[in-house]
Design a protein around this motif. Structure first.
Motif, PDB file in Angstrom:
ATOM      1  N   TYR A  94       0.851  -1.184   0.000  1.00 48.87           N
ATOM      2  CA  TYR A  94       0.000   0.000   0.000  1.00 48.87           C
ATOM      3  C   TYR A  94       0.895   1.246   0.000  1.00 48.87           C
ATOM      4  CZ  TYR A  94      -4.193  -2.696   0.666  1.00 48.87           C
ATOM      5  OH  TYR A  94      -5.241  -3.570   0.483  1.00 48.87           O
ATOM      6  N   TYR A  95       0.576   2.147  -0.919  1.00 47.69           N
ATOM      7  CA  TYR A  95       1.353   3.359  -1.094  1.00 47.69           C
ATOM      8  C   TYR A  95       0.505   4.589  -0.805  1.00 47.69           C
ATOM      9  CZ  TYR A  95       4.529   0.341  -3.716  1.00 47.69           C
ATOM     10  OH  TYR A  95       5.389  -0.661  -4.100  1.00 47.69           O
ATOM     11  N   CYS A  96       1.131   5.546  -0.172  1.00 43.27           N
ATOM     12  CA  CYS A  96       0.539   6.853   0.048  1.00 43.27           C
ATOM     13  C   CYS A  96       1.114   7.799  -1.012  1.00 43.27           C
ATOM     14  CB  CYS A  96       0.908   7.321   1.451  1.00 43.27           C
ATOM     15  SG  CYS A  96       0.459   8.991   1.858  1.00 43.27           S
ATOM     16  N   ALA A  97       0.288   8.738  -1.469  1.00 50.08           N
ATOM     17  CA  ALA A  97       0.751   9.664  -2.491  1.00 50.08           C
ATOM     18  C   ALA A  97       0.069  11.017  -2.322  1.00 50.08           C
ATOM     19  CB  ALA A  97       0.454   9.110  -3.879  1.00 50.08           C
ATOM     20  N   ALA A  98       0.729  12.053  -2.842  1.00 49.04           N
ATOM     21  CA  ALA A  98       0.206  13.414  -2.764  1.00 49.04           C
ATOM     22  C   ALA A  98      -0.054  13.951  -4.170  1.00 49.04           C
ATOM     23  CB  ALA A  98       1.194  14.325  -2.036  1.00 49.04           C
ATOM     24  N   ASP A  99      -1.235  14.502  -4.348  1.00 49.03           N
ATOM     25  CA  ASP A  99      -1.669  15.054  -5.635  1.00 49.03           C
ATOM     26  C   ASP A  99      -1.752  16.566  -5.494  1.00 49.03           C
ATOM     27  OD1 ASP A  99      -4.668  14.594  -7.720  1.00 49.03           O
ATOM     28  OD2 ASP A  99      -2.650  15.346  -8.180  1.00 49.03           O
ATOM     29  N   LEU A 100      -0.909  17.268  -6.256  1.00 50.02           N
ATOM     30  CA  LEU A 100      -0.881  18.728  -6.173  1.00 50.02           C
ATOM     31  C   LEU A 100      -1.719  19.331  -7.288  1.00 50.02           C
ATOM     32  CD1 LEU A 100       1.636  17.789  -4.533  1.00 50.02           C
ATOM     33  CD2 LEU A 100       2.780  19.859  -5.336  1.00 50.02           C
ATOM     34  N   PRO A 101      -2.300  20.502  -7.027  1.00 47.22           N
ATOM     35  CA  PRO A 101      -3.033  21.176  -8.109  1.00 47.22           C
ATOM     36  C   PRO A 101      -2.067  21.708  -9.157  1.00 47.22           C
ATOM     37  CG  PRO A 101      -2.977  22.537  -6.134  1.00 47.22           C
ATOM     38  CD  PRO A 101      -2.374  21.230  -5.755  1.00 47.22           C
ATOM     39  N   PRO A 102      -2.517  21.871 -10.396  1.00 51.13           N
ATOM     40  CA  PRO A 102      -3.870  21.585 -10.871  1.00 51.13           C
ATOM     41  C   PRO A 102      -4.132  20.082 -10.950  1.00 51.13           C
ATOM     42  CG  PRO A 102      -2.479  22.188 -12.716  1.00 51.13           C
ATOM     43  CD  PRO A 102      -1.648  22.390 -11.474  1.00 51.13           C
ATOM     44  N   TYR A 103      -5.333  19.672 -10.581  1.00 49.94           N
ATOM     45  CA  TYR A 103      -5.660  18.264 -10.531  1.00 49.94           C
ATOM     46  C   TYR A 103      -6.079  17.778 -11.910  1.00 49.94           C
ATOM     47  CZ  TYR A 103      -6.117  19.393  -5.560  1.00 49.94           C
ATOM     48  OH  TYR A 103      -5.897  19.834  -4.298  1.00 49.94           O
ATOM     49  N   ARG A 104      -5.458  16.717 -12.348  1.00 45.74           N
ATOM     50  CA  ARG A 104      -5.843  16.121 -13.627  1.00 45.74           C
ATOM     51  C   ARG A 104      -7.168  15.391 -13.492  1.00 45.74           C
ATOM     52  NH1 ARG A 104      -1.905  12.416 -17.425  1.00 45.74           N
ATOM     53  NH2 ARG A 104      -3.422  11.988 -19.062  1.00 45.74           N
ATOM     54  N   ASP A 105      -7.389  14.818 -12.303  1.00 44.96           N
ATOM     55  CA  ASP A 105      -8.611  14.078 -12.020  1.00 44.96           C
ATOM     56  C   ASP A 105      -9.215  14.671 -10.745  1.00 44.96           C
ATOM     57  OD1 ASP A 105     -10.611  12.319 -11.277  1.00 44.96           O
ATOM     58  OD2 ASP A 105      -9.344  10.547 -11.234  1.00 44.96           O
ATOM     59  N   PRO A 106     -10.391  15.302 -10.814  1.00 46.82           N
ATOM     60  CA  PRO A 106     -10.952  15.933  -9.617  1.00 46.82           C
ATOM     61  C   PRO A 106     -11.310  14.935  -8.518  1.00 46.82           C
ATOM     62  CG  PRO A 106     -12.551  15.922 -11.395  1.00 46.82           C
ATOM     63  CD  PRO A 106     -11.259  15.479 -11.990  1.00 46.82           C
TER      64      PRO A 106
END
Length: 127
Positions: A94-106
């Motif tokens: 299991y991996y944790c990840a961070a998604d920064l804006p601008p978001y490709r997928d809302p």
């Protein structure tokens, strides 16, 4: 830079529970979304759940809805994944990840491009 460190994995029997943690450091996270993914042996990585850091909106894969809960503790800069009623097919890293804006997928799911990843924690569910 953002550092993500997962913990809480382990061996559990089917039907049991585990809580994974992801400690984040390095930057402020007010505009981030945090996600959990998993990768089983021989399979592609798949989306599990995500949460918008600021508003707390949550998103789940259909396979885990009703059994897994994602949450965050702003004071601790930590994201959690509570996993209940675990099944053997949940065995994966299991991996944790961070998604920064601008978001490709809302919805921060499979279509997202996450910017930072942890190294993962192993979850094994025995039958």
């Amino acid at each position: 830079q953002v550092q993500l460190v997962e913990s809480g994995g382990g061996l559990v029997q089917a039907g049991g529970s585990l809580r994974l943690s992801c400690a984040a450091s390095g930057r402020t996270f007010s505009s981030y979304a945090m996600g959990w993914f998993r990768q089983a042996p021989g399979k592609e990585r798949e989306f599990v759940a995500a949460i918008r850091w600021s508003a707390g909106n949550t998103y789940y894969a259909d396979s885990v809805k009703g059994r897994f809960t994602i949450s965050r503790d702003k004071a601790k800069n930590t994201v959690y994944l509570q996993m209940n009623s675990l099944k053997p097919e949940a065995t994966a890293v299991y991996y944790c990840a961070a998604d920064l804006p601008p978001y490709r997928d809302p919805y921060h799911g499979e279509g997202a491009e996450y910017d930072y990843w942890g190294r993962g924690t192993q979850v094994t569910v025995s039958s």
